[in-house]
Structures are given as structure tokens and as C-alpha cells.
Scaffold this motif. Sequence first.
Motif, PDB file in Angstrom:
ATOM      1  N   ASN A 189      55.210   9.103  29.746  1.00  0.00           N
ATOM      2  CA  ASN A 189      53.990   9.587  30.395  1.00  0.00           C
ATOM      3  C   ASN A 189      54.259  10.361  31.684  1.00  0.00           C
ATOM      4  OD1 ASN A 189      51.276   9.838  29.849  1.00  0.00           O
ATOM      5  ND2 ASN A 189      50.709   8.309  31.363  1.00  0.00           N
ATOM      6  N   VAL A 190      55.404  11.021  31.718  1.00  0.00           N
ATOM      7  CA  VAL A 190      55.729  11.926  32.831  1.00  0.00           C
ATOM      8  C   VAL A 190      56.352  13.191  32.230  1.00  0.00           C
ATOM      9  CG1 VAL A 190      56.133  10.187  34.623  1.00  0.00           C
ATOM     10  CG2 VAL A 190      58.005  10.817  33.062  1.00  0.00           C
ATOM     11  N   ILE A 191      56.267  14.287  32.959  1.00  0.00           N
ATOM     12  CA  ILE A 191      57.024  15.450  32.533  1.00  0.00           C
ATOM     13  C   ILE A 191      58.467  15.246  32.981  1.00  0.00           C
ATOM     14  CG2 ILE A 191      55.039  17.018  32.573  1.00  0.00           C
ATOM     15  CD1 ILE A 191      56.158  18.182  35.186  1.00  0.00           C
ATOM     16  N   GLU A 192      59.409  15.720  32.194  1.00  0.00           N
ATOM     17  CA  GLU A 192      60.821  15.530  32.525  1.00  0.00           C
ATOM     18  C   GLU A 192      61.453  16.886  32.819  1.00  0.00           C
ATOM     19  OE1 GLU A 192      62.782  13.215  29.409  1.00  0.00           O
ATOM     20  OE2 GLU A 192      60.876  12.222  29.005  1.00  0.00           O
ATOM     21  N   LEU A 193      62.168  16.950  33.936  1.00  0.00           N
ATOM     22  CA  LEU A 193      62.838  18.198  34.310  1.00  0.00           C
ATOM     23  C   LEU A 193      64.324  17.919  34.525  1.00  0.00           C
ATOM     24  CD1 LEU A 193      60.229  19.428  36.954  1.00  0.00           C
ATOM     25  CD2 LEU A 193      60.352  20.088  34.552  1.00  0.00           C
ATOM     26  N   LYS A 288      53.004  39.134  40.137  1.00  0.00           N
ATOM     27  CA  LYS A 288      54.067  38.157  40.435  1.00  0.00           C
ATOM     28  C   LYS A 288      53.531  36.967  41.227  1.00  0.00           C
ATOM     29  CE  LYS A 288      57.433  41.908  40.512  1.00  0.00           C
ATOM     30  NZ  LYS A 288      58.671  42.442  41.094  1.00  0.00           N
ATOM     31  N   GLN A 289      52.291  36.598  40.954  1.00  0.00           N
ATOM     32  CA  GLN A 289      51.695  35.435  41.620  1.00  0.00           C
ATOM     33  C   GLN A 289      52.081  34.182  40.832  1.00  0.00           C
ATOM     34  OE1 GLN A 289      47.711  36.948  41.500  1.00  0.00           O
ATOM     35  NE2 GLN A 289      47.829  37.887  43.518  1.00  0.00           N
ATOM     36  N   VAL A 290      53.362  33.854  40.931  1.00  0.00           N
ATOM     37  CA  VAL A 290      53.938  32.748  40.178  1.00  0.00           C
ATOM     38  C   VAL A 290      54.750  31.896  41.145  1.00  0.00           C
ATOM     39  CG1 VAL A 290      55.504  32.143  38.283  1.00  0.00           C
ATOM     40  CG2 VAL A 290      54.128  34.220  38.130  1.00  0.00           C
ATOM     41  N   ASP A 291      54.709  30.579  40.984  1.00  0.00           N
ATOM     42  CA  ASP A 291      55.529  29.724  41.835  1.00  0.00           C
ATOM     43  C   ASP A 291      56.990  29.861  41.421  1.00  0.00           C
ATOM     44  OD1 ASP A 291      55.098  26.689  43.469  1.00  0.00           O
ATOM     45  OD2 ASP A 291      57.043  27.356  42.737  1.00  0.00           O
ATOM     46  N   PRO A 292      57.876  30.301  42.329  1.00  0.00           N
ATOM     47  CA  PRO A 292      59.260  30.585  41.927  1.00  0.00           C
ATOM     48  C   PRO A 292      60.087  29.326  41.729  1.00  0.00           C
ATOM     49  CG  PRO A 292      58.999  30.936  44.264  1.00  0.00           C
ATOM     50  CD  PRO A 292      57.638  30.587  43.742  1.00  0.00           C
ATOM     51  N   ILE A 293      59.568  28.178  42.115  1.00  0.00           N
ATOM     52  CA  ILE A 293      60.343  26.949  41.939  1.00  0.00           C
ATOM     53  C   ILE A 293      60.191  26.426  40.516  1.00  0.00           C
ATOM     54  CG2 ILE A 293      60.656  24.549  42.714  1.00  0.00           C
ATOM     55  CD1 ILE A 293      61.541  26.681  44.742  1.00  0.00           C
ATOM     56  N   HIS A 294      58.963  26.293  40.061  1.00  0.00           N
ATOM     57  CA  HIS A 294      58.790  25.761  38.698  1.00  0.00           C
ATOM     58  C   HIS A 294      58.276  26.801  37.703  1.00  0.00           C
ATOM     59  CE1 HIS A 294      54.593  25.540  39.851  1.00  0.00           C
ATOM     60  NE2 HIS A 294      54.858  24.665  40.797  1.00  0.00           N
ATOM     61  N   GLY A 295      57.996  28.010  38.159  1.00  0.00           N
ATOM     62  CA  GLY A 295      57.563  29.045  37.221  1.00  0.00           C
ATOM     63  C   GLY A 295      56.123  28.908  36.784  1.00  0.00           C
ATOM     64  N   GLY A 296      55.372  28.008  37.414  1.00  0.00           N
ATOM     65  CA  GLY A 296      53.978  27.807  37.034  1.00  0.00           C
ATOM     66  C   GLY A 296      53.084  28.892  37.608  1.00  0.00           C
ATOM     67  N   GLY A 297      52.124  29.350  36.818  1.00  0.00           N
ATOM     68  CA  GLY A 297      51.255  30.407  37.309  1.00  0.00           C
ATOM     69  C   GLY A 297      49.805  30.286  36.881  1.00  0.00           C
ATOM     70  N   ILE A 298      49.459  29.211  36.156  1.00  0.00           N
ATOM     71  CA  ILE A 298      48.094  29.099  35.625  1.00  0.00           C
ATOM     72  C   ILE A 298      47.095  28.969  36.774  1.00  0.00           C
ATOM     73  CG2 ILE A 298      46.550  27.818  34.092  1.00  0.00           C
ATOM     74  CD1 ILE A 298      49.027  26.714  32.653  1.00  0.00           C
ATOM     75  N   ALA A 299      47.342  28.009  37.674  1.00  0.00           N
ATOM     76  CA  ALA A 299      46.405  27.771  38.779  1.00  0.00           C
ATOM     77  C   ALA A 299      46.338  28.985  39.703  1.00  0.00           C
ATOM     78  CB  ALA A 299      46.833  26.532  39.563  1.00  0.00           C
ATOM     79  N   LEU A 300      47.501  29.570  40.002  1.00  0.00           N
ATOM     80  CA  LEU A 300      47.532  30.741  40.885  1.00  0.00           C
ATOM     81  C   LEU A 300      46.764  31.903  40.271  1.00  0.00           C
ATOM     82  CD1 LEU A 300      51.270  30.515  41.932  1.00  0.00           C
ATOM     83  CD2 LEU A 300      49.353  30.489  43.530  1.00  0.00           C
ATOM     84  N   ALA A 301      46.891  32.046  38.944  1.00  0.00           N
ATOM     85  CA  ALA A 301      46.213  33.145  38.246  1.00  0.00           C
ATOM     86  C   ALA A 301      44.704  32.966  38.312  1.00  0.00           C
ATOM     87  CB  ALA A 301      46.677  33.204  36.792  1.00  0.00           C
ATOM     88  N   MET A 302      44.245  31.730  38.059  1.00  0.00           N
ATOM     89  CA  MET A 302      42.803  31.475  38.082  1.00  0.00           C
ATOM     90  C   MET A 302      42.239  31.716  39.475  1.00  0.00           C
ATOM     91  SD  MET A 302      42.862  28.006  35.763  1.00  0.00           S
ATOM     92  CE  MET A 302      41.162  27.526  36.012  1.00  0.00           C
TER      93      MET A 302
END
Lengths: 399, 61
Positions: A189-193, A288-302
Motif C-alpha cells: 500500500n505504498v509506491i515503491e521507488l 516544461k512545468q514538470v517536477d524534475p525530481i520525480h517527473g510528475g506533472g499532472i498537478a502542475l498541469a492542472m
Amino acid sequence: MECDVVVIGCGPAGSSFARIAAQQGLEVVVVDKRKEIGVPVRCGEALGVSEPAKEGLSIPKYAISLEVEGAKLISPSGHAVYWKGEETRGYVLERKFFDKWLGELAAQKGAKIMAYTHAVDIIKEGGKVVGVKASHGGREPFEIRAKVIVSAEGMEALIARKMGFKSYHPLHEVDTCYEYEMAPYEHENVIELYFGNKIAPRGYVWIFPKANKKANVGIGIGGNVINAKKWGGTEGADPKKLLDEFIEKNEQLREASTFLDFGGVISVGEPLKELVRDNCMVIGTAAKQVDPIHGGGIALAMEAGVMAANYAEEAVKKGPSALKKYEKEWWERKGQQLKRRHLLRKVMERLGDDDLDYIFQQLNHEALLNIMNNNFAPVAMKVIAGRPSLLKVLGALMG
Amino acid sequence: MITIKHEGCILCVGCSAVCPVNAIELKGTRMEHYAEKCIDCALCVKACPANVIKMVKKDGV
């Protein structure tokens, strides 16, 4: 075809923009090159629980695959750090449903969304962009004329580039990714990195658990640092090969089936300084509104979509100069934060596996929270105190 | 110059994202390479996650 605003791309940025702009009574047309909005899925599909509420949205159950408690970060030698708390709760989405749902919200407000319609060129008259040419399923292009043109194109950013934005991605500013949807996978029940220069040079392997014992398993690696020839591969970076190697070593995944097989590239470069040119705008990954640490961009895009749309009505009625306010607001509210994240990324890229291992051992809930909030100094100080040789690399984080 | 093995291409458009001269574009359901624009920088070869773009010598020379 004529309208007030034409938006290219119906991902989270484009549909968020369209929803707000249509709500203001503007005539909005959204074109998307994909045959089906939200397909193919292009990412790890994770989103913080608090994010949709910021836009006053509540994600329908069918678009959420699983709610997770937090994350498990695994160092190169296998040391695991669990990170769970109120702040770390997140959704693993079903992106194809999520993207479509966001588009549906925009359509309900009156935006017109056109799937399988690829914007192939801009229309320029007297030095001004007055619309785009779009082709439906490869047919003869037709014209869409608009007062405001918005690129929410993601990585490709063909129209953004033609409008003069610096949406080109040099190789050192992209990570190349590959992902599978796999099952069965018993998760915690956690994401694994998983980090490490052997596992995923300049990036990480992710396992995002989904409903019904499925998991989104993927890898992102630096676009420029690898020469796969070294390990007998071909001339490209070959993330798929590295991901396959990871899976082969994982007892559960080795036996699992694959349900989806896909890849792509993601920007890890600094966001565009210029987000507006006259009556043209760029939002989301195209900017390029993407978090460069984890590559996430959904929240930033919205968020960028909504922010930009707030100035659309004024721009359509009084002239495009209002759009520049989006650029200013975005850089004040989000841009400076992302710049700090870039600093962290540059530092992380210089760390070897041994140093990464040492740093992972110093991490706890508080330290990770500080990192998430861009407060790097306390962690950097602690690490340097224990391993002074890292002063040279981590010193940049002390300011 | 480059060649694209279209059968293995997943149409992620990563190649066009990193192409500095717009020499690869999605056209319909296929990545189209414009050899006259191409500067042989091989960035697309490195970025391609599916590993279907290769450098080849011109005219087999």
C-alpha cells in the motif's frame, strides 16, 4: 471553423484550461491527436490526495485505481525508507479514465473537444498567429481560427515550437522511460521507488500498486548519460532493457504477466521563462512545468491550466496583453519552487551509489518532508556532518 | 542518417521532442523522418525508449 480559444492537447493541462475558459462563456475548441482521450497512458499515474481539492474537484471512484499511504524509497544497496503520513497520501489513477473525466467536465461547461484531430501547423497572417491547421485522422487539414491559441501539447510541442516557444528538449533535459502494467503483485500500500546508478542511471524504477493486484512498473533514466553499448546493448539508452533486468531480479514481478507495454520521454529541464507570446500561450509539460525530481506533472498541469484560463476572458475581450499576467503569476507561485527542485536534481545527479546509500540512511519522515518543501539545508547539514567529503556536492543545497 | 523501424515504434513522439530541427514529426499513425532537415545528431537514437531508431551510413558507404 472559428472560436475564441483553440487548445492543442486534451491532457490535464488542456482540459483544465478548457473547463475554466468555457465556464467564463468563451467558445473553446480542444483538439487532441489521440484516437481516444487518455489513451495511451503516458506515466506513473500518481497524484497527491490534496491536489484535486485545490481546483475544487473530487475525482470519481472509477478514475482512482488505488489510494496509497505513502512511499517506500529503496537505496542502491537495498536499504528501505518508509514514508507515510497525512502529507504522503496519494492516488494511483487510472489515467485513461482520469483524463477523459477531466475532458468531460470541460465539455459539460461548453468546450468542444475533438479527438483524433492533430494540429499540424499554425496559420500566420501579418506576423500574427490567427489559428491552427488540424487534420482529422490524417485527412486534408482544415483551419481553426481563434483569438487565443494555447499549446497544451505535452512533450511533442510541435505547435508551441512553431509559435516561437523554446519547447525544444535537449537530451540532457529529458528522461527516457518505459513502463509495464503487471499482475499479480502483492503490494504494501505504498509506491515503491528504487534508486541507483546501476538500476536506473540518473533516475529510478517505480512500482505503483493498482487495484486488483495490478502494478504500474516503470523506469526513467537520464537521456544523455548512458551508452547502452557498454552492457552489450544497442546505441540507444534502452530503458526497456534495464527495466527487464530489474524485473528479472524481482521475485514477484519475474513471474507476473504484462497487460500494457509502453514508453516515452519526460522533461526534467527548467520551465520555460516565456509562457506567453502575444496571443499564444503554453501550459503544462509543453512549458516544461514538470517536477524534475520525480517527473510528475499532472498537478502542475492542472494548476497552470486553471491559472492561464483565468486571464482568457479578458484577453479575448480586450486584447492579448492580459495573458502576460499568467506568465508572471505562474513564475511567482510555481516557477521559483521548481527552480529549487532543479538545484536538487543537479546535486543528485552527481551522487554515486555509495553516497546515495549513506544519504538514504540519514532520511526520516521529517527530513523527507523538508525535502518535499524545498527546505534542503537541514538534511544537507546532517549528511555533511557525517560525511564531510560530500560538502563539495551538497554545499549548493545549504543556501 | 537515421532509419526508423516502424513495426516496433510505440508513437511516443520522444524523438520529435528531442529533435533540434523538427526533422521527425508524427504524421497520421506513423513517425515521419524528413531526411533533408536531419543534421545526423543522433539525439533521437539516444532518446528512443523503444530502441527502434538507428544510425546508418548514407548509401551504404
